[in-house]
Design a protein around this motif. Structure first.
Motif, mmCIF file in Angstrom:
data_model
loop_
_atom_site.group_PDB
_atom_site.id
_atom_site.type_symbol
_atom_site.label_atom_id
_atom_site.label_comp_id
_atom_site.label_asym_id
_atom_site.label_seq_id
_atom_site.Cartn_x
_atom_site.Cartn_y
_atom_site.Cartn_z
ATOM 1 N N THR A 44 0.764 -1.363 -0.027
ATOM 2 C CA THR A 44 -0.029 -0.139 0.004
ATOM 3 C C THR A 44 0.939 1.266 0.172
ATOM 4 O O THR A 44 0.132 2.356 -0.046
ATOM 5 C CB THR A 44 -0.839 0.080 1.163
ATOM 6 O OG1 THR A 44 -0.195 -0.295 2.362
ATOM 7 C CG2 THR A 44 -1.925 -1.123 1.128
ATOM 8 N N SER A 49 -3.101 4.670 -6.833
ATOM 9 C CA SER A 49 -3.775 3.671 -6.395
ATOM 10 C C SER A 49 -5.239 4.181 -6.833
ATOM 11 O O SER A 49 -5.719 5.222 -6.696
ATOM 12 C CB SER A 49 -3.900 3.357 -4.790
ATOM 13 O OG SER A 49 -2.702 2.953 -4.330
ATOM 14 N N GLN A 81 -5.662 -1.187 -5.519
ATOM 15 C CA GLN A 81 -6.542 -1.846 -4.492
ATOM 16 C C GLN A 81 -7.732 -2.626 -4.787
ATOM 17 O O GLN A 81 -8.665 -1.751 -5.349
ATOM 18 C CB GLN A 81 -6.879 -0.507 -3.695
ATOM 19 C CG GLN A 81 -5.678 0.342 -3.529
ATOM 20 C CD GLN A 81 -4.520 -0.141 -2.341
ATOM 21 O OE1 GLN A 81 -5.168 -0.883 -1.390
ATOM 22 N NE2 GLN A 81 -3.470 -0.241 -2.622
ATOM 23 N N CYS A 121 -3.104 -4.981 -3.235
ATOM 24 C CA CYS A 121 -3.734 -5.058 -2.123
ATOM 25 C C CYS A 121 -5.253 -5.379 -2.095
ATOM 26 O O CYS A 121 -5.917 -4.713 -2.974
ATOM 27 C CB CYS A 121 -3.659 -3.727 -1.313
ATOM 28 S SG CYS A 121 -4.023 -3.721 0.292
ATOM 29 N N HIS A 123 -8.964 -5.943 -0.528
ATOM 30 C CA HIS A 123 -9.855 -5.459 0.510
ATOM 31 C C HIS A 123 -10.888 -6.195 0.400
ATOM 32 O O HIS A 123 -11.663 -6.485 -0.639
ATOM 33 C CB HIS A 123 -10.203 -3.941 0.251
ATOM 34 C CG HIS A 123 -9.055 -3.112 0.511
ATOM 35 N ND1 HIS A 123 -8.654 -2.447 1.469
ATOM 36 C CD2 HIS A 123 -8.359 -2.652 -0.559
ATOM 37 C CE1 HIS A 123 -7.526 -1.546 1.474
ATOM 38 N NE2 HIS A 123 -7.183 -1.773 0.059
ATOM 39 N N LEU A 140 -10.574 4.755 1.660
ATOM 40 C CA LEU A 140 -9.149 4.521 1.221
ATOM 41 C C LEU A 140 -8.522 5.594 0.381
ATOM 42 O O LEU A 140 -9.317 6.420 -0.457
ATOM 43 C CB LEU A 140 -8.979 3.400 0.201
ATOM 44 C CG LEU A 140 -9.623 2.083 0.863
ATOM 45 C CD1 LEU A 140 -9.709 1.074 -0.193
ATOM 46 C CD2 LEU A 140 -8.480 1.532 1.797
#
Length: 179
Positions: A44, A49, A81, A121, A123, A140
């Motif tokens: 992250t 992103s 993300q 990443c 989520h 985010l």
């Protein structure tokens, strides 16, 4: 599946099937309701992103390919993300299967970015997809959200609703829709 994070291990030291658990959250009843998994602990920390909604669909894979193409064309440093939304699960089912369900649903997209040399990443949230995506978008530090469009006709959209349409109407950040 290694679920040591469930037994109270700090998230920054937990691993699930070789992926770093950077964060987990529980509801008031102690049910696991969200996870953040990364290929590496620093996934992250890079600059650009975008939130990318992923599931097992060809639409999600096409959206991921579009993000990858844009990143490569602009030579942008990118850490996608990814967000995978699961239906509400019981406490026991969430403990046992939430992470694996999300890893299974996102496998093709994660492999695409990994093979291209990009960290990612993931989520994982439980709930209604549009609301979970909008909440993640608010939480985010991302530039916007990328969604694959399923191509519902007018009647289907009216009867079933459209995650893409709901996100387009309510998002406070840019939305890229990939047909």
């Amino acid at each position: 599946m290694n679920t040591e994070f469930v037994k109270g291990q700090p998230a920054e030291k937990a691993w699930v099937d070789g992926f770093c658990v950077q964060q987990c959250a529980r509801d008031a009843d102690g049910r696991l309701v969200s996870l953040v998994l990364a290929a590496r602990q620093d996934a992250t920390s890079q600059a650009e992103s975008w939130l990318l909604a992923v599931d097992r669909s060809a639409h999600a894979l096409r959206a991921a390919q579009a993000v990858l193409h844009l990143a490569q064309a602009t030579q942008a440093k990118l850490v996608p993300q990814l967000i995978n939304v699961q239906p509400w699960l019981s406490r026991e089912a969430a403990e046992e299967t939430l992470a694996q369900r999300a890893l299974d649903d996102s496998a093709a997209v994660r492999a695409l970015f990994t093979q291209a040399g990009y960290s990612w990443c993931l989520h994982v949230r439980m709930g209604e997809p549009a609301q979970a995506i909008l909440a993640a978008l608010a939480d985010l530090p991302v530039a916007g959200v990328v969604l694959g469009r399923r191509g519902l006709n007018a009647a289907q959209s009216l009867l079933l609703g459209s995650v893409t349409q709901k996100v387009l109407q309510q998002a406070q950040r840019p939305v890229l829709v990939v047909p």
